[in-house]
Design a protein around this motif. Sequence first.
Motif, PDB file in Angstrom:
ATOM      1  N   CYS C  85       0.837  -1.199   0.000  1.00 46.62           N
ATOM      2  CA  CYS C  85       0.000   0.000   0.000  1.00 46.62           C
ATOM      3  C   CYS C  85       0.868   1.244   0.000  1.00 46.62           C
ATOM      4  O   CYS C  85       1.836   1.325   0.747  1.00 46.62           O
ATOM      5  N   CYS C  90      -0.177   5.258   4.791  1.00 47.99           N
ATOM      6  CA  CYS C  90       0.981   4.362   4.730  1.00 47.99           C
ATOM      7  C   CYS C  90       2.220   5.146   4.316  1.00 47.99           C
ATOM      8  O   CYS C  90       3.319   4.888   4.807  1.00 47.99           O
ATOM      9  N   CYS C 126      -4.989   2.127  -0.474  1.00 49.97           N
ATOM     10  CA  CYS C 126      -5.371   1.803   0.921  1.00 49.97           C
ATOM     11  C   CYS C 126      -6.139   0.483   1.096  1.00 49.97           C
ATOM     12  O   CYS C 126      -7.171   0.250   0.497  1.00 49.97           O
ATOM     13  N   CYS C 130      -4.331   1.070   7.803  1.00 48.80           N
ATOM     14  CA  CYS C 130      -3.536   2.299   7.922  1.00 48.80           C
ATOM     15  C   CYS C 130      -2.864   2.438   9.276  1.00 48.80           C
ATOM     16  O   CYS C 130      -1.795   3.031   9.382  1.00 48.80           O
TER      17      CYS C 130
HETATM   18  S1  FES Z   1      -3.185   3.802   3.617  1.00 43.68           S
HETATM   19 FE1  FES Z   1      -2.203   1.891   3.517  1.00 43.68          FE
HETATM   20  S2  FES Z   1      -3.664   0.608   4.427  1.00 43.68           S
HETATM   21 FE2  FES Z   1      -4.672   2.532   4.468  1.00 43.68          FE
END
Ligand code: FES
Lengths: 365, 449, 161
Positions: C85, C90, C126, C130
């Motif tokens: 991600c 992230c 995502c 997160c």
């Molecule tokens: S921003 Fe990576 S899991 Fe939500």
Amino acid sequence: MTEAVKTLKVTIDNITIDVPAGTTVLQAARMIGGDVVPPAMCYYSKLQGSGGKCRTCLVEVSKGSEADPRPMPKLVASCRTGVMDGMEVKNMTSNRVGDARNGVVEFLLLNHPLDCPVCDQAGECHLQDLGYEHGKQGTRYEFKRRTFEKHDLGPYIQLHMTRCILCYRCVFTADQLTEKRVHGILSRGDHAEIATYIEKSLDNNFIGNVIDVCPVGALTDKTFRFKNRVWFTKPVLAHRNCSCCSGKVTLWQRGEEVLRVTARKDQWGEVEEWICNECRFEKKKTSDWIIEGAAPVNRHSVISQGHYEHTIKPAETFSAVMDGRNPQLLMDIHTVSEVNDPAIDLSQVNGPATSALYAKTDKKH
Amino acid sequence: MSKKLLLEKAHIEGIRHFDVYRREGGYAAVEKALKMEPGGIVEEVKKSGLRGRGGAGFPSGMKWSFLAKPEGVPRYLVCNADESEPGTFKDRYLMEFLPHLLIEGLIVSSFALGSNRTYIYIRGEYAWIVGILEQAIAEAKQQGFLGKNILGSGFDCEIYVQRGAGAYICGEETALIESLEGKRGNPRIKPPFPAIKGLWDCPTVVNNVETLAAVVPIMNMGGEEYAKIGIGRSTGTKLISACGNINKPGVYEIDMTISVEEFIYSDEYCGGIPNGKKLKACIPGGSSVPILPANLLLKTAKGETRYMNYESLADGGFATGSMMGSGGFIVLDEDQCIVKNTLTLARFYRHESCGQCSPCREGTGWMEKILHKIDAGKGEMSDIDLLWDIQRKIEGNTICPLGDAAAWPVAAAIRHFRDEFEWHINNPELCLTKNYGLAHYADEIHVPA
Amino acid sequence: MIKFSEDKLKEVQAMIDRYPEGKQKSALIPLLHLAQDEFGGWLSPETMDYVASLLHIEPIEVYEVATFYSMYNLKPVGKHVFEVCHTGPCMLRGSDDIISYIRQKLDINVGETTADGMFTLKTVECLGACGYAPMMQLGMHYKEHLTPEKVDAIINACRNN
Ligand code: FES
Ligand SMILES: Cc1cc2nc3c(=O)[nH]c(=O)nc-3n(C[C@H](O)[C@H](O)[C@H](O)COP(=O)(O)O)c2cc1C
Ligand code: SF4
Ligand code: SF4
Ligand code: FES
């Protein structure tokens, strides 16, 4: 026994009209006609479920209805918004609409190759009309335009995906007119495209109608005999006895040659009666048809600039004029115009194409 | 310690299993509900003041009362477990640790709405949770809480779990319905709303996981008691998933009376910012809501303390406030770059646009490209105004709110951090190796008397 | 010709039975997951046509759906697919560094597969983890709180089975 149809009052740009219940704002505006009619790039009255996508027909509802006079907070798609009794709508009279529509036109043209000089639809393209009437000059987009892998849709239909505005009309057409849909919208977002996934040809009997519903030059007639410009052709109404469709068409002629056959269209550019592939693609001789007379041409169309009704028909056929030659390309625009240098692929130019691009071929200096 | 209504029992050993959940008082809400009239349950939910936890915050009881009930037509309840808004991972926590709480809420809600077939639409990536939920459903069914004639009440109900396959847009309720029908996740043009014409053209209610789980405490304690928790129109408790630059990322259940400052700095919640860094900015309700600089986050423009609830977070409108949204709380410390952060979000929305309507399909890609250019030190001053103009022309002009969701983060970043964008443009080389830093974003705001 | 085993066909029927009569198209998305797992980790045109025939729908309806959702692979992928991600939350926690580390470690770019067909590296948006960033999806499961050491361990574990 006839049931009394409820009529509703709606005011669009200060013009009031009574319409039957169930009428959309766009339809009501079309009943009034003239400048109050919002442009519609995706809606098609004959295709169920169409509309709502392109957002060119956005209007402002300044009064919801007599019962609930509150204005609607957002602009709404007139093609998919039903008239309420006492509703007041602003189209041309709303600055918000003008501004939003300006934006929509810019978005629609953002990734468009602007290759009108080499596009078969030029002259009868709704996006061109839209750009002229509602767009601003120049583009603020400076990135490489989107390109797609080429797909072959078979012997009848030519696809230029870069010109597609994803109105979904051709998908609805295939769904509602043919037994078996083989093309559709693949991928999502700005990669979405019209395709068949694995090469398949579109040859279902009524599939040719996708050419007529396509508002732009994304789907064109591969059998269009000469790469002509529509404004050099003369549309005539004609019909034939056809076993599977009404056989009522418009022939696009040059002299006595039938260059192209299409369905007849109404003043909104919509097909009046669907025609079958045989009429469209296989009947390319004047003798196949009973000619009714010159087709009425929309005042807005560039074709009307030719005023064909009042010109004298050439006595000879086209090939006679050309000393027996049958050129593949009736007229190469580049032989008469230096503006569009064929060496420059407009779709590959980042940002607006300006005269600077053509500086080298400009002989005046 | 604030009151917990949902997660109180999350850490009990074995709570995932029916026996333990039941021993801890589980399924009492079903027993109670089945003795009531369906309309009475809707009334309780109305009284509770519960607002949809999926993002929009629409009053749930009111939404339920809109459901059409034509004779002889099935009605459906669909649980929205698509949870894909960046920053949001609360539903996952609830389903992973308390699957029976959701199932219990679903049974009560299905009975209230008259849904005999209820679907949980879960994002495809939560593959392992599908097994957890199906296990819970099987156990509940075995115990007579699902299936035919539940607890002898004459009410039949089945719950099925449907897995998505990677598409944020399927969290939008009509796209979700399309997806559940086996189609592309293209949002529908409304009206008609799902309450009239939803799944397979039947009247349908779509609710978030947390909303439906909250029906259990509402049933148990009664709507009026539930409404006493919290403040104003922010009743009950809310799950907040906190992430970004904080010491204790995770899912917290709060009653909506605590301040934002307490939430960030107290050890009960986020535990402050790591490595002694300072707070620069925060996106308090999932990636689509406006980002706020530290000074406007902790206090409103009027200089009042900002609280973790619907009204307070929205105080000041979009000019100086934000939104509760889905409860995805994203914290940025002083070392973070607003341009880069906005770019990743713009990229997200471009990637997730279904592509149906022109402003969103074309506009999201355009914004991403310009932000990319600025981030790479190639921006021009006019790009900032251009970005502003693009987002303005997307917002409000699209079929579904994804267009707005894509526009707001860009608008808010420019609104509050314009000087950082300008700095990037004025320092094309420096911006590649250094960040603008905290600047004045945490400075006290002068409040006119 | 590909075909599900008898057991899998029962599973398919159970999927279809979750919907009212005549609404079997609703099973398309779960069925494509099953087909992808069964037939080599990706959806070939042959697989999609087979799925269409099981649900009595046109192949184009399957292509439209398969190309819409990001979890379906339309081309063959490595045995282990690292889906890292890189969305905002992230990114704030260092996903870019993890991605560079994996690229360097496997000597491939994002979107590529190692020559031995073992690993594919993808970046994704995502995944709802997160708070446990940086993270990646590996098959059915999430690998969270990634560090270079953890990545090494994951790569080794993949190599060893
Ligand atoms: S921003 Fe990576 S899991 Fe939500
Ligand atoms: C682009 C977009 C994505 C959404 N994603 C979700 C989601 O993942 N989960 C969710 O519960 N609601 C999501 N929603 C909100 C739903 O459309 C819907 O309002 C919600 O499920 C209603 O449930 P509630 O009233 O219980 O909040 C999303 C909305 C939009 C426009
Ligand atoms: S090909 Fe033409 S008709 Fe089909 S979606 Fe594109 S623009 Fe519309
Ligand atoms: S706003 Fe975006 S996601 Fe929503 S319908 Fe339009 S293109 Fe699709
Ligand atoms: S014509 Fe109304 S949105 Fe396209």
